[in-house]
Design a protein around this motif. Structure first.
Motif, mmCIF file in Angstrom:
data_model
loop_
_atom_site.group_PDB
_atom_site.id
_atom_site.type_symbol
_atom_site.label_atom_id
_atom_site.label_comp_id
_atom_site.label_asym_id
_atom_site.label_seq_id
_atom_site.Cartn_x
_atom_site.Cartn_y
_atom_site.Cartn_z
ATOM 1 N N HIS A 440 46.218 -49.568 34.699
ATOM 2 C CA HIS A 440 46.872 -48.267 34.839
ATOM 3 C C HIS A 440 45.902 -47.185 34.385
ATOM 4 C CE1 HIS A 440 50.035 -45.291 34.934
ATOM 5 N NE2 HIS A 440 49.820 -44.972 33.662
ATOM 6 N N ASN A 441 45.629 -46.248 35.303
ATOM 7 C CA ASN A 441 44.673 -45.171 35.022
ATOM 8 C C ASN A 441 43.328 -45.732 34.575
ATOM 9 O OD1 ASN A 441 46.594 -43.198 35.652
ATOM 10 N ND2 ASN A 441 47.323 -43.064 33.534
ATOM 11 N N GLY A 442 42.902 -46.811 35.226
ATOM 12 C CA GLY A 442 41.594 -47.377 34.944
ATOM 13 C C GLY A 442 41.517 -48.230 33.701
ATOM 14 N N GLU A 443 42.626 -48.453 33.027
ATOM 15 C CA GLU A 443 42.615 -49.244 31.801
ATOM 16 C C GLU A 443 43.687 -50.332 31.882
ATOM 17 O OE1 GLU A 443 41.214 -45.676 28.743
ATOM 18 O OE2 GLU A 443 43.129 -46.741 28.439
ATOM 19 N N LEU A 444 43.428 -51.438 31.204
ATOM 20 C CA LEU A 444 44.389 -52.523 31.170
ATOM 21 C C LEU A 444 45.531 -52.163 30.231
ATOM 22 C CD1 LEU A 444 44.951 -55.384 32.216
ATOM 23 C CD2 LEU A 444 43.809 -56.260 30.167
ATOM 24 N N ALA A 445 46.764 -52.310 30.751
ATOM 25 C CA ALA A 445 47.944 -51.970 29.954
ATOM 26 C C ALA A 445 49.066 -52.929 30.307
ATOM 27 C CB ALA A 445 48.377 -50.526 30.225
ATOM 28 N N VAL A 446 50.068 -52.957 29.478
ATOM 29 C CA VAL A 446 51.262 -53.756 29.753
ATOM 30 C C VAL A 446 52.266 -52.850 30.454
ATOM 31 C CG1 VAL A 446 53.144 -55.083 28.763
ATOM 32 C CG2 VAL A 446 50.846 -55.241 27.765
ATOM 33 N N ARG A 447 52.617 -53.223 31.686
ATOM 34 C CA ARG A 447 53.514 -52.400 32.495
ATOM 35 C C ARG A 447 54.684 -53.241 32.994
ATOM 36 N NH1 ARG A 447 52.471 -47.034 32.230
ATOM 37 N NH2 ARG A 447 53.035 -46.711 34.437
ATOM 38 N N GLN A 448 55.733 -52.582 33.461
ATOM 39 C CA GLN A 448 56.895 -53.252 34.034
ATOM 40 C C GLN A 448 56.611 -53.506 35.524
ATOM 41 O OE1 GLN A 448 59.673 -54.185 32.269
ATOM 42 N NE2 GLN A 448 58.598 -53.457 30.438
ATOM 43 N N VAL A 449 56.385 -54.759 35.880
ATOM 44 C CA VAL A 449 55.922 -55.109 37.227
ATOM 45 C C VAL A 449 57.031 -55.866 37.962
ATOM 46 C CG1 VAL A 449 54.158 -56.346 38.560
ATOM 47 C CG2 VAL A 449 53.539 -55.195 36.422
ATOM 48 N N VAL A 450 57.147 -55.573 39.254
ATOM 49 C CA VAL A 450 58.134 -56.238 40.102
ATOM 50 C C VAL A 450 57.461 -56.644 41.405
ATOM 51 C CG1 VAL A 450 58.898 -54.068 41.151
ATOM 52 C CG2 VAL A 450 60.419 -56.058 41.173
ATOM 53 N N GLN A 451 57.877 -57.774 41.948
ATOM 54 C CA GLN A 451 57.377 -58.197 43.259
ATOM 55 C C GLN A 451 58.420 -57.869 44.319
ATOM 56 O OE1 GLN A 451 56.935 -62.416 45.137
ATOM 57 N NE2 GLN A 451 55.000 -62.012 44.098
ATOM 58 N N LEU A 452 57.980 -57.198 45.379
ATOM 59 C CA LEU A 452 58.834 -56.830 46.504
ATOM 60 C C LEU A 452 58.393 -57.637 47.722
ATOM 61 C CD1 LEU A 452 58.593 -52.959 46.027
ATOM 62 C CD2 LEU A 452 60.422 -54.457 45.196
ATOM 63 N N SER A 453 59.355 -58.211 48.440
ATOM 64 C CA SER A 453 59.030 -58.973 49.650
ATOM 65 C C SER A 453 59.917 -58.515 50.791
ATOM 66 C CB SER A 453 59.200 -60.481 49.412
ATOM 67 O OG SER A 453 60.522 -60.782 49.009
ATOM 68 N N LEU A 454 59.318 -58.394 51.955
ATOM 69 C CA LEU A 454 60.045 -57.946 53.143
ATOM 70 C C LEU A 454 59.947 -59.027 54.214
ATOM 71 C CD1 LEU A 454 61.515 -55.630 54.730
ATOM 72 C CD2 LEU A 454 59.252 -55.050 55.631
ATOM 73 N N THR A 455 61.081 -59.561 54.630
ATOM 74 C CA THR A 455 61.142 -60.465 55.773
ATOM 75 C C THR A 455 61.660 -59.674 56.960
ATOM 76 O OG1 THR A 455 61.547 -62.388 54.378
ATOM 77 C CG2 THR A 455 62.142 -62.585 56.686
ATOM 78 N N PHE A 456 60.956 -59.745 58.080
ATOM 79 C CA PHE A 456 61.325 -58.910 59.232
ATOM 80 C C PHE A 456 61.250 -59.722 60.516
ATOM 81 C CE2 PHE A 456 56.788 -58.696 58.751
ATOM 82 C CZ PHE A 456 56.269 -58.631 60.034
#
Length: 487
Positions: A440-456
């Motif tokens: 984040h902003n060029g630095e390693l940080a702990v963030r709230q991450v989510v995976q989004l998947s789209l089936t179409f």
């Protein structure tokens, strides 16, 4: 005196330069006759049994099964003259004939094996062969058609020299008890038999002239499977029979439980099966930093105060993001009329969301979601969820969706490949939101991450459209202010 001759992989024709060894038909030490098949090879065009032009004892093989050899590479070596009858049996001497006369009758065979001329059998296998001992065959053929022989004291009776292999293993040259190559033309049939370990030499072909067809191999495979099942059943039953005298009070084996596919479960099964059979679906996914989205949600709920109304859920925010993305990419808010071969783009967004209940998975539908804000969508989701939990959803509230949002993150999983809710064209899947290392902003940080998947549905759009939709959703998750441009 024995002479070792080298047999090289012949030119198999049609410009092919190499072949794969499928199966050796002889072992080192076996006695082979002239023109006996010694190896089965597969080229890019067909499966071929290669006959050896020499008769004798196999002294070496070159190449393992499954390996490839170029044309002209050594295939095997044969010690010619090491046995009395590598090629054909010597004709019986006529009564009163001398030993020298018998030797003269065997002269052609001796010339092939001991003289080292490599004249061989004279048979040709597409591009290779050896000179035929024409004189011997011309001398014998008139006798076969009844031409009278010259009245002279022949050293041996004029008899057709049959290529009877002496001490040749049956597996190397017999097909159902008769000598000759396997009556198979199709490489597919051979490969199918090899994959299921079916011995083609034990099959009787149902085609013309005994040709082995695929139906014959399929029948053999079914018979082998039935025999294996019967053997397994017998093996499983034997211990129970053996233990019966000592275990009189033992309880009977529990039967498998059968659950009828009816009601909600049956409807879900039918819809998912139809989706898989009709829709050519594809899935793309991306990880997104949801830290800003979670902060925006917290700010919204804080602004409402203790009694300012219902809280805005993450699902409601994601639903609002979906309606904004569908406005940009209307291809995904459509269905396919298979009878008319037309893509039908729908004017409004009726947003379905997956809800797990005691009766199974249901998908309530938020009508006209494109006209609602996040708070309104959240309130409708809460109302429909309560109806789903109590089993009071009407059929109208479970049908008519145009796009589905599936939040499987509540089950503690990160990703999935959702099955499209037929007849819709797409579904967005959302995994759990959890702290992860993130740049984040060029630095390693702990963030709230989510995976989004789209089936179409790949019929309604290509990967570019699907990727654009998913990227817009991810951008809104990472920077909720992007939504302000569409509100």
């Amino acid at each position: 005196m024995a002479q070792v001759l080298e047999f090289k992989l012949p030119d198999l024709g049609e410009g092919l330069t190499e072949a794969e060894i499928v199966r050796w038909l002889v072992e080192v030490g076996d006695v082979v006759a002239i023109d006996q098949p010694v190896v089965e090879v597969e080229t890019a065009k067909a499966m071929v049994e290669v006959p050896c032009p020499y008769g004798g004892v196999v002294t070496a093989r070159f190449g393992e099964e499954g390996s490839e050899l170029p044309v002209g590479a050594p295939l095997l070596t044969v010690a010619v003259g090491a046995t009395e009858a590598p090629a054909s049996p010597a004709p019986s001497a006529a009564p009163g004939s001398s030993a020298s006369g018998a030797s003269s009758a065997d002269a052609p065979a001796a010339g092939e094996s001991s003289a080292g001329s490599e004249s061989g059998s004279g048979n040709v296998l597409v591009g290779y062969g050896t000179g035929a001992p024409a004189a011997r065959r011309r001398r014998i053929r008139p006798e076969r058609v009844g031409t009278p022989a010259a009245p002279a004291p022949a050293p041996a009776p004029v008899v057709e020299p049959e290529p009877v292999p002496v001490a040749v293993p049956a597996a190397a040259g017999e097909v159902n008890g008769r000598q000759g190559p396997v009556a198979v033309v199709s490489p597919l049939v051979r490969r199918l038999a090899r994959q299921h370990e079916i011995d083609l030499r034990r099959l009787t072909g149902s085609g013309p002239d005994g040709l082995i067809l695929r139906a014959d191999v399929d029948s053999a495979i079914r018979r082998a499977e039935e025999a294996a099942r019967a053997q397994t059943h017998t093996a499983a039953a034997e211990p129970a029979v053996a233990e019966a005298p000592t275990a009189v009070a033992a309880a009977p084996a529990a039967a498998a439980e059968r659950i009828p596919l009816r009601g909600v479960r049956g409807a879900v099964a039918d819809k998912l099966s139809r989706s898989r059979s009709e829709i050519p679906d594809a899935t793309c996914w991306v990880d997104a930093d949801a830290t800003e989205l979670m902060a925006a949600r917290a700010a919204m709920n804080a602004a409402s105060g203790p009694s300012g109304g219902p809280k805005v859920s993450v699902l409601a925010l994601l639903a609002r993001i979906c309606t904004a993305a569908l406005a940009r990419y209307p291809e995904l808010n459509s269905t396919v009329d298979t009878a008319a071969r037309e893509i039908v783009r729908l004017p409004g967004v009726h947003l379905g969301f997956a809800a797990q209940t005691e009766r199974g998975l249901v998908v309530p539908v938020v009508r006209d979601a494109h006209t609602r804000n996040a708070e309104s969508i959240g309130a409708e989701i809460a109302r429909l969820t309560e109806l789903a939990r109590t089993g009071k959803l009407s059929p109208a509230q479970l049908t008519g969706g145009t796009f589905t949002l599936n939040n499987y993150g509540v089950f503690g999983v990160d990703g999935s490949t959702p099955i499209i809710n037929h007849p819709e064209a797409a579904m967005l899947g959302v995994g759990r939101i959890m702290p992860k290392p993130w740049v984040h902003n060029g630095e390693l940080a702990v963030r709230q991450v989510v995976q989004l998947s789209l089936t179409f549905d790949h019929r309604v759009c290509d990967g570019g459209t699907a990727g654009g939709f998913l990227r817009y959703v991810a951008d809104c998750v990472e920077q909720p202010a992007v939504l302000l441009r569409t509100l």
